[in-house]
Design an enzyme around this catalytic site. Structure first.
Site, PDB file in Angstrom:
ATOM      1  N   GLY A  89       0.813  -1.219   0.000  1.00 19.70           N
ATOM      2  CA  GLY A  89       0.000   0.000   0.000  1.00 19.70           C
ATOM      3  C   GLY A  89       0.842   1.262   0.000  1.00 19.70           C
ATOM      4  O   GLY A  89       0.532   2.234  -0.698  1.00 19.70           O
ATOM      5  N   SER A 217      -3.397  -3.490  -0.408  1.00 23.69           N
ATOM      6  CA  SER A 217      -2.252  -4.225   0.126  1.00 23.69           C
ATOM      7  C   SER A 217      -2.692  -5.605   0.599  1.00 23.69           C
ATOM      8  O   SER A 217      -3.641  -5.727   1.369  1.00 23.69           O
ATOM      9  CB  SER A 217      -1.660  -3.434   1.289  1.00 23.69           C
ATOM     10  OG  SER A 217      -0.613  -4.170   1.875  1.00 23.69           O
ATOM     11  N   HIS A 219      -1.429  -7.876   2.637  1.00 23.47           N
ATOM     12  CA  HIS A 219      -1.330  -8.359   4.023  1.00 23.47           C
ATOM     13  C   HIS A 219      -2.453  -7.817   4.905  1.00 23.47           C
ATOM     14  O   HIS A 219      -2.603  -8.244   6.049  1.00 23.47           O
ATOM     15  CB  HIS A 219       0.052  -8.075   4.617  1.00 23.47           C
ATOM     16  CG  HIS A 219       0.306  -6.658   5.038  1.00 23.47           C
ATOM     17  ND1 HIS A 219       0.193  -6.248   6.345  1.00 23.47           N
ATOM     18  CD2 HIS A 219       0.691  -5.569   4.336  1.00 23.47           C
ATOM     19  CE1 HIS A 219       0.509  -4.959   6.419  1.00 23.47           C
ATOM     20  NE2 HIS A 219       0.806  -4.524   5.220  1.00 23.47           N
ATOM     21  N   CYS A 343       2.385   1.851  12.339  1.00 25.96           N
ATOM     22  CA  CYS A 343       3.525   2.601  11.823  1.00 25.96           C
ATOM     23  C   CYS A 343       3.993   3.652  12.817  1.00 25.96           C
ATOM     24  O   CYS A 343       5.128   4.075  12.795  1.00 25.96           O
ATOM     25  CB  CYS A 343       3.152   3.290  10.528  1.00 25.96           C
ATOM     26  SG  CYS A 343       1.843   2.483   9.647  1.00 25.96           S
TER      27      CYS A 343
HETATM   28  C1  PLP Z   1      -1.496  -0.539   6.092  1.00 25.02           C
HETATM   29  C2  PLP Z   1      -1.969   0.656   5.352  1.00 25.02           C
HETATM   30  C3  PLP Z   1      -1.183   1.224   4.325  1.00 25.02           C
HETATM   31  C4  PLP Z   1       0.200   0.729   4.014  1.00 25.02           C
HETATM   32  O1  PLP Z   1       0.203  -0.525   3.378  1.00 25.02           O
HETATM   33  P1  PLP Z   1       1.550  -1.401   3.389  1.00 25.02           P
HETATM   34  O2  PLP Z   1       1.260  -2.505   2.447  1.00 25.02           O
HETATM   35  O3  PLP Z   1       1.728  -1.872   4.800  1.00 25.02           O
HETATM   36  O4  PLP Z   1       2.656  -0.526   2.925  1.00 25.02           O
HETATM   37  C5  PLP Z   1      -1.694   2.305   3.634  1.00 25.02           C
HETATM   38  N1  PLP Z   1      -2.914   2.783   3.911  1.00 25.02           N
HETATM   39  C6  PLP Z   1      -3.700   2.267   4.874  1.00 25.02           C
HETATM   40  C7  PLP Z   1      -5.049   2.841   5.114  1.00 25.02           C
HETATM   41  C8  PLP Z   1      -3.253   1.191   5.633  1.00 25.02           C
HETATM   42  O5  PLP Z   1      -4.019   0.688   6.585  1.00 25.02           O
END
Ligand code: PLP
Length: 399
Positions: A89, A217, A219, A343
């Site tokens: 993401g 994303s 995961h 994060c």
């Molecule tokens: C987790 C998340 C991301 C980042 O995705 P990653 O694959 O972990 O880099 C971006 N936006 C939102 C809303 C998220 O929850």
């Protein structure tokens, strides 16, 4: 002690997840589904070819990637050519925002986003501001929604892009994306949605949402970490973020994460098939969590919107008890919840999302997020309610 690994990968089925840990932080990441895991394994061991290689081992990898692209396009109502795989993401969001700035380089452009976006969007916007692009960060109302009227008022003649997340990762509030999208399409303004929390969790279709770009994303929907995608409407080409070969129609260089991409396709397909049933169960789990905690701890406050919300997520403010302390006490009992987005935890800063809702710093720091996923059970919810009540009582006693 873990049992020694058998060379037969079917042995993984004997692994019992969750005996020690109660995982209630599915907005941070999810356990990979058994189906997705089984489907990715051959591409790590037997069919490990590089999808760009011309011989048949490479062609098999290429075919698997294209099958995943079809599964994903189908899942969101897109064409296969509109899906570009990324590392997740954050990359999809960064690519889109950097790409737009390059697309309009030399012009003085304006971008609109919201104050409650994920940091991959917010920090990308800050980097654009540093090179002279104007960015408006829209406020949200007390339930965490962007108001369409506020958005309309913020639009300027040089507004080229609006980026509003579909569902928030800290409070679960779902934004009126279709309404915003309809307006923006009529104005000819490009529209991106960070749908990382929504894809695989609520029904969605890129055409019904009137979005030009959508990030996701794997995961976050029971796929593997390190894989995601950006949906881009067919007519739009973005300059690549990563330099290298001609992978992904020359728009995203780098050897494809074949196993991760395969897992993502199957994880999404499975979550969508299970979605009505999963969401019914998740709503019930959240409902009993709220009821149980309200009974045990007077004065708790539920953050976000009561209706327009993700089924499995609840964000709660406790009177006069540090969320960080609660999270740590729960961890001692093997229960995973979070204080804000993963994060930023550990920074001891109040959540920017809760502050945007109008909570004080103290209230924001007295909050925890519980996010259930398809593997959580009513029995776990009972244990969570008891553990939270104990933790709260302990913290208040030491006050
Ligand atoms: C987790 C998340 C991301 C980042 O995705 P990653 O694959 O972990 O880099 C971006 N936006 C939102 C809303 C998220 O929850």
């Amino acid at each position: 002690m873990p049992k020694p690994r058998s060379s037969n990968h079917k042995a993984v089925n004997s692994f019992k997840w969750g005996e020690a840990v109660i995982y209630a932080d599915n907005a941070a990441t999810t356990r990979i589904s058994d189906t997705a895991f089984e489907k990715m394994l051959p591409f790590l061991r037997e069919q490990y070819g590089n999808a760009s290689s011309p011989y048949s081992l490479g062609a098999k990898a290429k075919r698997a990637i294209e099958q995943a692209r079809e599964q994903i396009a189908m899942a969101i109502g897109a064409e296969t050519g509109e899906i570009t795989f990324t590392s997740g993401g954050s990359e999809a969001n960064s690519w889109l925002l950097q790409g737009i700035s390059k697309l309009f380089s030399g012009e003085s452009i304006h971008i609109i986003t919201s104050s409650i976006e994920h940091h991959s969007v917010l920090n990308a916007c800050h980097s654009l501001e540093a090179v002279g692009i104007e960015v408006t960060y829209l406020h949200v109302n007390t339930s965490g929604q962007v108001e369409c009227e506020a958005l309309k008022a913020a639009v300027r003649p040089n507004t080229k892009l609006v980026s509003i997340m579909l569902a928030n990762n800290e409070i679960g509030t779902i934004q009126p994306i279709a309404e915003i999208g309809t307006y923006l399409r009529s104005k000819g303004i490009l529209f991106h949605t960070d749908a990382v929390q929504a894809v695989g969790h609520i029904p969605l279709d890129v055409n019904e949402l009137y979005v030009d770009f959508l990030s996701a994303s794997a995961h976050k929907f029971n796929g593997a970490k390190g894989t995601g995608f950006l949906y881009k409407r067919a007519s739009i080409k973005l300059p690549s973020l990563v330099f290298g070969g001609e992978q992904e129609h020359g728009e995203r260089a780098g050897t494809e994460n074949v196993a991760g991409i395969v897992a993502m396709g199957f994880a999404l397909e499975e979550n969508i098939a299970e979605m009505p049933e999963t969401n019914e169960r998740l709503s019930a789990l959240v409902q009993s969590t709220i009821e149980g905690l309200q009974k045990a701890i007077p004065g708790i406050q539920i953050n976000g919107d009561g209706v327009e919300r993700l089924a499995g997520m609840v964000n709660i403010t406790f009177p006069h008890a540090s969320g960080e302390a609660m999270m740590l006490l729960l961890d001692l009992k093997g229960i995973c919840v979070s204080t804000s987005s993963a994060c930023n935890s550990g920074k001891d800063e109040p959540s920017h999302v809760l502050l945007a809702l109008g909570l004080s710093e103290k209230q924001a720091k007295s909050s925890i997020r519980i996010s259930y996923g398809k593997y959580n059970t009513p029995d776990e919810v009972e244990k969570i309610i008891i553990a939270i009540t104990d933790a709260y009582t302990k913290i208040i006693a030491n006050h």
